[in-house]
Design a protein around this motif. Structure first.
Motif, PDB file in Angstrom:
ATOM      1  N   LEU A  38       5.794   7.033 -15.819  1.00 39.06           N
ATOM      2  CA  LEU A  38       5.385   6.813 -14.433  1.00 39.06           C
ATOM      3  C   LEU A  38       6.299   7.602 -13.513  1.00 39.06           C
ATOM      4  N   THR A  40       7.901   8.073  -9.895  1.00 42.64           N
ATOM      5  CA  THR A  40       8.162   7.226  -8.736  1.00 42.64           C
ATOM      6  C   THR A  40       9.266   7.857  -7.873  1.00 42.64           C
ATOM      7  N   SER A  54       8.966   0.917  -0.919  1.00 40.46           N
ATOM      8  CA  SER A  54       7.614   0.336  -0.863  1.00 40.46           C
ATOM      9  C   SER A  54       6.554   1.414  -1.066  1.00 40.46           C
ATOM     10  N   LEU A  55       5.313   0.945  -1.327  1.00 37.51           N
ATOM     11  CA  LEU A  55       4.176   1.865  -1.457  1.00 37.51           C
ATOM     12  C   LEU A  55       3.989   2.683  -0.188  1.00 37.51           C
ATOM     13  N   ILE A  58       6.643   5.422  -0.098  1.00 37.68           N
ATOM     14  CA  ILE A  58       6.463   6.450  -1.137  1.00 37.68           C
ATOM     15  C   ILE A  58       5.205   7.280  -0.872  1.00 37.68           C
ATOM     16  N   ASP A  62      -1.393   1.683   0.678  1.00 38.88           N
ATOM     17  CA  ASP A  62      -1.183   0.349   0.106  1.00 38.88           C
ATOM     18  C   ASP A  62      -1.813   0.267  -1.281  1.00 38.88           C
ATOM     19  N   ASP A  63      -2.234   1.432  -1.809  1.00 37.61           N
ATOM     20  CA  ASP A  63      -2.935   1.467  -3.088  1.00 37.61           C
ATOM     21  C   ASP A  63      -2.073   2.178  -4.140  1.00 37.61           C
ATOM     22  N   PRO A  64      -1.615   1.441  -5.180  1.00 41.28           N
ATOM     23  CA  PRO A  64      -0.768   2.067  -6.215  1.00 41.28           C
ATOM     24  C   PRO A  64      -1.445   3.252  -6.905  1.00 41.28           C
ATOM     25  N   LEU A  65      -2.773   3.193  -7.053  1.00 48.60           N
ATOM     26  CA  LEU A  65      -3.512   4.281  -7.704  1.00 48.60           C
ATOM     27  C   LEU A  65      -3.349   5.590  -6.931  1.00 48.60           C
ATOM     28  N   ILE A  66      -3.441   5.482  -5.601  1.00 44.00           N
ATOM     29  CA  ILE A  66      -3.327   6.671  -4.748  1.00 44.00           C
ATOM     30  C   ILE A  66      -1.882   7.169  -4.724  1.00 44.00           C
ATOM     31  N   ALA A  67      -0.920   6.234  -4.653  1.00 41.77           N
ATOM     32  CA  ALA A  67       0.494   6.636  -4.649  1.00 41.77           C
ATOM     33  C   ALA A  67       0.847   7.339  -5.963  1.00 41.77           C
ATOM     34  N   GLU A  68       0.363   6.788  -7.073  1.00 39.71           N
ATOM     35  CA  GLU A  68       0.628   7.396  -8.385  1.00 39.71           C
ATOM     36  C   GLU A  68       0.048   8.804  -8.450  1.00 39.71           C
ATOM     37  N   SER A  69      -1.188   8.942  -7.939  1.00 39.29           N
ATOM     38  CA  SER A  69      -1.846  10.243  -7.951  1.00 39.29           C
ATOM     39  C   SER A  69      -1.076  11.255  -7.106  1.00 39.29           C
ATOM     40  N   LEU A  70      -0.588  10.809  -5.954  1.00 33.48           N
ATOM     41  CA  LEU A  70       0.191  11.677  -5.057  1.00 33.48           C
ATOM     42  C   LEU A  70       1.432  12.205  -5.774  1.00 33.48           C
ATOM     43  N   LEU A  71       2.136  11.297  -6.473  1.00 34.79           N
ATOM     44  CA  LEU A  71       3.373  11.672  -7.158  1.00 34.79           C
ATOM     45  C   LEU A  71       3.093  12.596  -8.346  1.00 34.79           C
TER      46      LEU A  71
END
Lengths: 135, 306
Positions: A38, A40, A54-55, A58, A62-71
């Protein structure tokens, strides 16, 4: 019309193309192993202690899926330096994170099950970028 | 000849205009409410860095992101048109425009490196409603027009098409699991690992994961039934078109699957969880009168107790 629509809907199964609004719906389709990586970003205080961000800080979401995709996209496109600076700028504006002086963008290799069960050993880490929080 | 007639009855049944109109109210109402609740997210798309732009679907026609002002205007226009389509105002214009803008806005949101699969069915149902005579009843347009619309195939086939779209999307998801995950998927461990990944991702990104995730980590065998069941449900989705008990069982089981996903992973597929995805499988013309009758029966005891 019905036949054309159904054919269009089923076409991605043949073409393998996941798009919008025609899709292969691959979410959760893989047989996921218990180990996973992952990407982060974490904060560091002046003692070098790690602080989870926080999401919103980062990924402005507020969506972990979008934050993960961004990273992940930032790592793939080799532009983690700029992403780090963006996260640092957001952190600088957050009064609740005044103790954070540095941001680190990294990939953690984890035993996902152990992590969630609370018995995770220290993870393997790859640091992509580090930047200062300028206030 | 008889078979063709039966097939025509199945694919394009005659229905009262209220069936399609009720579906319009549900779909446009849900999408408009969804857009309103998530409006800050849609408006913020205009501020994304252009390097992240990975266009999908109709957005592939663009070679660069839209200016921020244009994104905000399109999002706002979609909400306004959603309101007009919901009440059935100038629907011959507001319906198609709403459908096109919903497709554009949702496609644009999925054009930043992550396709958001929970918006596909909404866009597809929006297109069916927008390009059909869905405001010939229960609408401002219908109030102004006369005579009153009567039962016809044109009110039956769009709802049937929407039902076929719903079950086909589930079928495709089931095929993907069999093709990509294979038998490993149905053993429960893979589902446990998906739940672990979802919870771990949320934790390392500073969010809150489901409290159910932790106890499930040591009980992968508990997840064997839901894992195998979800693949079977998805592959068996077309059976719901038969109606009757098959439809009832499939809808209840599929809704439960989404509820389990929401509870264990905090991943909410709102469209099926609110039942809108399954609505076209039913004779919706009975929904309005039932709601009215239920409301009246609830009011009666309240009045008599005064």
């Amino acid at each position: 019309m019905t036949l054309i629509t159904v054919t269009a809907l089923l076409w991605p199964i043949v073409s393998g193309a996941d798009s919008f609004p025609l899709s292969t719906y691959p979410m959760y389709a893989t047989a996921r192993p218990r180990q996973g990586s992952l990407v982060t970003a974490v904060g560091l205080d002046d003692q070098g202690r790690e602080i989870r961000l926080s999401l919103a800080l980062i990924g402005s979401t507020d969506d972990p899926l979008i934050a993960e995709s961004l990273l992940r996209t930032a790592v793939r496109q080799e532009r983690t330096g700029r992403l780090c600076t963006e996260i640092a700028a957001r952190t600088a504006r957050d009064a609740q994170r005044h103790e954070v002086i540095d941001i680190v963008v990294l990939t953690e290799l984890l035993d996902l099950v152990d992590l969630v069960a609370g018995t995770a050993p220290p993870s393997e880490r790859t640091v992509h970028a580090t930047c200062a929080v300028r206030r | 000849m008889i078979r063709w007639t039966r097939l025509a009855d199945v694919l394009a049944p005659t229905a009262p205009p209220e069936r399609l109109a009720t579906f319009r109210v549900l779909v446009t109402g849900f999408i408009t409410a969804y857009l309103l609740v998530r409006l800050p997210v849609f408006l913020a798309l205009g501020d994304n860095h252009p390097s992240r732009f990975e266009p999908v679907g109709v957005i592939s026609l663009l070679n660069q992101p839209l200016p921020s002002t244009a994104v905000k205007l399109v999002a706002a226009a979609t909400v306004v048109l959603g309101g007009a389509a919901f009440v059935g105002f100038r629907f011959s214009l507001s319906g198609p425009l709403f459908a096109v803008l919903v497709l554009a806005v949702f496609s644009y949101r999925s054009s930043w490196g992550q396709i958001l699969w929970f918006e596909h069915l909404m866009a597809l149902h929006g297109a069916v409603v927008g390009f059909s005579p869905a405001a010939d009843a229960l609408s401002l347009d219908a109030r102004r027009s006369s005579p009153r619309a009567v039962a016809h195939v044109r009110y039956g086939w769009p709802v049937r098409l929407a039902a076929i779209i719903t079950v086909t999307t589930y079928l495709i998801a089931g095929v993907a699991k069999v093709r990509i995950g294979g038998l490993d998927w149905v053993e429960g461990e893979s589902l446990r690992n998906h739940i672990a990944f979802s919870a771990a991702r949320t934790e390392v990104l500073g969010g809150f994961s489901s409290p159910l995730a932790k106890p499930l980590m040591n009980l992968p065998w508990v997840l064997t039934v839901p894992a195998a069941g979800s693949v079977l449900l998805e592959l068996a989705a077309p059976l719901a078109l038969a109606g009757g008990p098959l439809r009832r069982v499939w809808v209840v089981a599929t809704w439960s699957m989404h509820a389990l996903i929401a509870a264990s992973m905090f991943v909410v597929f709102a469209y099926p969880l609110y039942g809108i995805a399954f609505a076209p499988l039913y004779r919706l013309e009975h929904l309005g009168p039932r709601i009215v009758a239920t409301t009246r029966s609830l009011r009666r005891p309240a009045r008599s107790s005064r």
